[in-house]
Write an enzyme that holds these catalytic residues in place. Sequence first.
Site, PDB file in Angstrom:
ATOM      1  N   LYS B 113       0.770  -1.079  -0.140  1.00  0.00           N
ATOM      2  CA  LYS B 113       0.095   0.070  -0.111  1.00  0.00           C
ATOM      3  C   LYS B 113       0.855   1.171  -0.106  1.00  0.00           C
ATOM      4  O   LYS B 113       1.406   1.340   0.984  1.00  0.00           O
ATOM      5  CB  LYS B 113      -0.864   0.209   1.197  1.00  0.00           C
ATOM      6  CG  LYS B 113      -1.673   1.410   1.366  1.00  0.00           C
ATOM      7  CD  LYS B 113      -2.778   1.336   2.385  1.00  0.00           C
ATOM      8  CE  LYS B 113      -2.938   2.861   3.026  1.00  0.00           C
ATOM      9  NZ  LYS B 113      -3.741   2.967   3.934  1.00  0.00           N
ATOM     10  N   ALA B 200      -9.700   5.042   3.715  1.00  0.00           N
ATOM     11  CA  ALA B 200      -9.527   6.377   4.744  1.00  0.00           C
ATOM     12  C   ALA B 200     -10.717   6.962   4.831  1.00  0.00           C
ATOM     13  O   ALA B 200     -11.393   7.393   3.662  1.00  0.00           O
ATOM     14  CB  ALA B 200      -8.235   7.038   4.416  1.00  0.00           C
TER      15      ALA B 200
END
Lengths: 74, 271
Positions: B113, B200
């Site tokens: 990531k 997020a």
Amino acid sequence: MGSTESASLAITLNGEPYRLDGETRLVALIAKLGMRPARIAVELNREIVPKSQYETTTVKAGDVLEIINFVGGG
Amino acid sequence: MSGTRALPHRKTMLQDTPFKLAGRTFKSRLIVGTGKYRDFAETRKAVEESGAEMVTVAVRRVNITDRAKENLLDYLDPKRYQILPNTAGCYTAEEAIRTCRLAREVGVGDMVKLEVIGDEKTLFPDVAATIEAAKVLVKEGFKVLPYITDDPVACLKLQEIGCVAVMPLAAPIGSGLGIRNPYNIAIIVEQARVPVIVDAGVGTASDAAEAMELGCDGVLMNTAIAGAKDPIAMARAMRLGIEAGRLAYLSGRIEKKLYATASSPITGIVR
């Protein structure tokens, strides 16, 4: 200086000064620190050390060593 | 049921195409972070309850003085979970690339990531640096999942570079604000040839459901679960939210209309 002291050498381990009794094979240092090769990765003087080379890699005076593992993160 | 109701271009949940990412297939479309938990035991319990098969981890220096030597991977078996190391805390492409190289050397795969942070207060990504790092990492054989702003152009560029997914943010990391720009997420989904994972900003289960209703392939979250009063229960709520949202997306929702349409027959009313 006594012989033991003169054999000891300084490295930088994870950003901190660290002393070794002498030139040490990486595999021995990892064992001494109680770490398992399957859980870590190592960078020696900014170069990745593959696990297959832990046996043959020697840590010398002035070396800069980074040892990382995985921690909780998002 | 009459055949006229069938929508050949759609699939029901039971026929849902599996979630494929970088050649691997996942049953769960939820990816969870492992930060901010009380301890590793709670981390494991929350991950189990979430149903996630992929977890993010951070790459950090080993604590030399800690003699306990407990390791996160002792609680989350890499044979069972796809480990997705992140580059959290990296502010330059160079730092992020270095972190990815180290992460790969641990030996749990080449998925990363990628996050290159551009601003400490918002934790918004540095788009230019993220693209720069992604180019290098893709060339080096990494399977790159970039955390990026909800910017359709940036997502297209990352896709063209060869990232295996794009991960637009819903809102700032840890903010719990939910999807602030669903229209951008919809455009990103429409354009994408790689999986779109909202990463997020999710705060609660309805946010996760909304992301899936928009057609996203998955959602990545950490704080929304770990920061809840009961993280284990919230992990389950998120699992259900993801499933509900996905099913609603596949079912084809009704169009929004300004005025009412009666649900009951308008004839035969007793007068």
